[in-house]
Design a protein around this motif. Structure first.
Motif, PDB file in Angstrom:
ATOM      1  N   GLY A  42      -6.962  60.768   9.954  1.00  0.00           N
ATOM      2  CA  GLY A  42      -5.603  60.556  10.413  1.00  0.00           C
ATOM      3  C   GLY A  42      -4.736  59.722   9.503  1.00  0.00           C
ATOM      4  N   GLN A  43      -5.263  59.365   8.335  1.00  0.00           N
ATOM      5  CA  GLN A  43      -4.490  58.528   7.416  1.00  0.00           C
ATOM      6  C   GLN A  43      -4.307  59.238   6.083  1.00  0.00           C
ATOM      7  N   GLU A  44      -3.360  58.749   5.307  1.00  0.00           N
ATOM      8  CA  GLU A  44      -3.139  59.308   3.982  1.00  0.00           C
ATOM      9  C   GLU A  44      -4.187  58.781   3.009  1.00  0.00           C
ATOM     10  N   ARG A  45      -4.401  59.542   1.979  1.00  0.00           N
ATOM     11  CA  ARG A  45      -5.342  59.116   0.941  1.00  0.00           C
ATOM     12  C   ARG A  45      -4.762  57.902   0.218  1.00  0.00           C
ATOM     13  N   GLU A  46      -5.624  56.922  -0.048  1.00  0.00           N
ATOM     14  CA  GLU A  46      -5.159  55.688  -0.676  1.00  0.00           C
ATOM     15  C   GLU A  46      -6.014  55.334  -1.882  1.00  0.00           C
ATOM     16  N   PHE A  47      -5.400  54.610  -2.785  1.00  0.00           N
ATOM     17  CA  PHE A  47      -6.076  54.148  -3.988  1.00  0.00           C
ATOM     18  C   PHE A  47      -7.101  53.078  -3.629  1.00  0.00           C
ATOM     19  N   VAL A  48      -8.246  53.105  -4.318  1.00  0.00           N
ATOM     20  CA  VAL A  48      -9.289  52.099  -4.127  1.00  0.00           C
ATOM     21  C   VAL A  48      -9.518  51.288  -5.405  1.00  0.00           C
ATOM     22  N   ALA A  49      -9.798  51.997  -6.514  1.00  0.00           N
ATOM     23  CA  ALA A  49     -10.124  51.299  -7.755  1.00  0.00           C
ATOM     24  C   ALA A  49      -9.858  52.204  -8.946  1.00  0.00           C
ATOM     25  N   GLY A  50      -9.565  51.583 -10.097  1.00  0.00           N
ATOM     26  CA  GLY A  50      -9.358  52.338 -11.321  1.00  0.00           C
ATOM     27  C   GLY A  50      -9.988  51.631 -12.498  1.00  0.00           C
ATOM     28  N   ILE A  51     -10.296  52.393 -13.551  1.00  0.00           N
ATOM     29  CA  ILE A  51     -10.914  51.831 -14.746  1.00  0.00           C
ATOM     30  C   ILE A  51     -10.355  52.544 -15.965  1.00  0.00           C
ATOM     31  N   SER A  52     -10.047  51.766 -16.985  1.00  0.00           N
ATOM     32  CA  SER A  52      -9.473  52.340 -18.198  1.00  0.00           C
ATOM     33  C   SER A  52     -10.521  53.146 -18.953  1.00  0.00           C
ATOM     34  N   ARG A  53     -10.080  53.917 -19.911  1.00  0.00           N
ATOM     35  CA  ARG A  53     -10.988  54.812 -20.629  1.00  0.00           C
ATOM     36  C   ARG A  53     -12.080  54.037 -21.352  1.00  0.00           C
ATOM     37  N   SER A  54     -11.775  52.841 -21.800  1.00  0.00           N
ATOM     38  CA  SER A  54     -12.774  52.043 -22.509  1.00  0.00           C
ATOM     39  C   SER A  54     -13.669  51.269 -21.557  1.00  0.00           C
ATOM     40  N   GLY A  55     -13.246  51.201 -20.299  1.00  0.00           N
ATOM     41  CA  GLY A  55     -13.988  50.397 -19.332  1.00  0.00           C
ATOM     42  C   GLY A  55     -13.622  48.930 -19.401  1.00  0.00           C
ATOM     43  N   GLY A  56     -12.702  48.582 -20.298  1.00  0.00           N
ATOM     44  CA  GLY A  56     -12.355  47.190 -20.465  1.00  0.00           C
ATOM     45  C   GLY A  56     -11.413  46.635 -19.420  1.00  0.00           C
ATOM     46  N   SER A  57     -10.694  47.521 -18.728  1.00  0.00           N
ATOM     47  CA  SER A  57      -9.751  47.087 -17.698  1.00  0.00           C
ATOM     48  C   SER A  57     -10.074  47.773 -16.381  1.00  0.00           C
ATOM     49  N   THR A  58     -10.082  46.986 -15.330  1.00  0.00           N
ATOM     50  CA  THR A  58     -10.286  47.518 -13.990  1.00  0.00           C
ATOM     51  C   THR A  58      -9.222  46.959 -13.058  1.00  0.00           C
ATOM     52  N   TRP A  59      -8.919  47.707 -12.015  1.00  0.00           N
ATOM     53  CA  TRP A  59      -7.934  47.242 -11.033  1.00  0.00           C
ATOM     54  C   TRP A  59      -8.310  47.790  -9.671  1.00  0.00           C
ATOM     55  N   TYR A  60      -7.948  47.051  -8.631  1.00  0.00           N
ATOM     56  CA  TYR A  60      -8.428  47.343  -7.282  1.00  0.00           C
ATOM     57  C   TYR A  60      -7.306  47.209  -6.249  1.00  0.00           C
ATOM     58  N   ALA A  61      -7.477  47.932  -5.167  1.00  0.00           N
ATOM     59  CA  ALA A  61      -6.646  47.697  -3.994  1.00  0.00           C
ATOM     60  C   ALA A  61      -6.992  46.327  -3.434  1.00  0.00           C
ATOM     61  N   ASP A  62      -6.014  45.650  -2.869  1.00  0.00           N
ATOM     62  CA  ASP A  62      -6.259  44.314  -2.324  1.00  0.00           C
ATOM     63  C   ASP A  62      -7.346  44.332  -1.255  1.00  0.00           C
ATOM     64  N   SER A  63      -7.435  45.433  -0.524  1.00  0.00           N
ATOM     65  CA  SER A  63      -8.372  45.513   0.588  1.00  0.00           C
ATOM     66  C   SER A  63      -9.836  45.529   0.153  1.00  0.00           C
TER      67      SER A  63
END
Length: 124
Positions: A42-63
Motif C-alpha cells: 500500500g505504499q510507494e517504493r522508497e529509497f533505502v541505500a546507494g553506493i558509488s561505482r568505486s564503493g567509496g561513497s555510500t548514502w542511506y535513508a534516515d530510517s
C-alpha cells in the motif's frame, strides 16, 4: 541487457538480521551507481541505500542509517545490503537497482535497471 537478481530475503524476528545480495550481469558493473529500494504494501517504493561505482561513497535513508550497510564486490558483480536491528516497519519487497550514471542517486528516475525484488518480513 542488464539483469539484476536479488536473493536473501525471508522472515526474521524483530531485532534480527538479514543479508540481501544482488547479482548483476549485462554491462560493466563497476561503472554505475547501485542502489536498494523497498516497497511496503500500500505504499510507494522508497529509497533505502546507494553506493558509488568505486564503493567509496555510500548514502542511506534516515530510517535505516546506522542499521543497514550497503557494499559492493566489483570482481563478483554483486551488491549486498546487510540489515541489522530489523524492525517490523522494515517489512517490504526489496529491490536492487542500477543507476544511469556513476554519481549520487536516490530517486527512482535515476535508476534504469531493476531486479524482481525479494520479500523481507519482520515479525514483532
Amino acid at each position: 541487457q542488464v539483469q539484476l537478481v536479488e536473493s536473501g530475503g525471508g522472515l526474521v524476528q524483530s531485532g534480527g538480521s538479514l543479508r540481501l545480495s544482488c547479482a548483476a550481469s549485462g554491462r560493466t558493473f563497476s561503472y554505475y551507481t547501485m542502489g536498494w529500494f523497498r516497497q511496503a504494501p500500500g505504499q510507494e517504493r522508497e529509497f533505502v541505500a546507494g553506493i558509488s561505482r568505486s564503493g567509496g561513497s555510500t548514502w542511506y535513508a534516515d530510517s535505516v542509517k546506522g542499521r543497514f550497510t550497503i557494499s559492493t564486490d566489483n570482481a563478483k558483480n554483486t551488491v549486498a545490503l546487510q540489515m541489522n536491528s530489523l524492525k517490523p516497519e522494515d517489512t517490504a519487497v526489496y529491490y536492487c537497482a542500477q543507476a544511469r550514471g556513476s554519481g549520487y542517486s536516490r530517486y527512482q528516475y535515476e535508476y534504469n535497471y531493476w531486479g524482481q525484488g525479494t520479500q523481507v518480513t519482520v515479525s514483532s
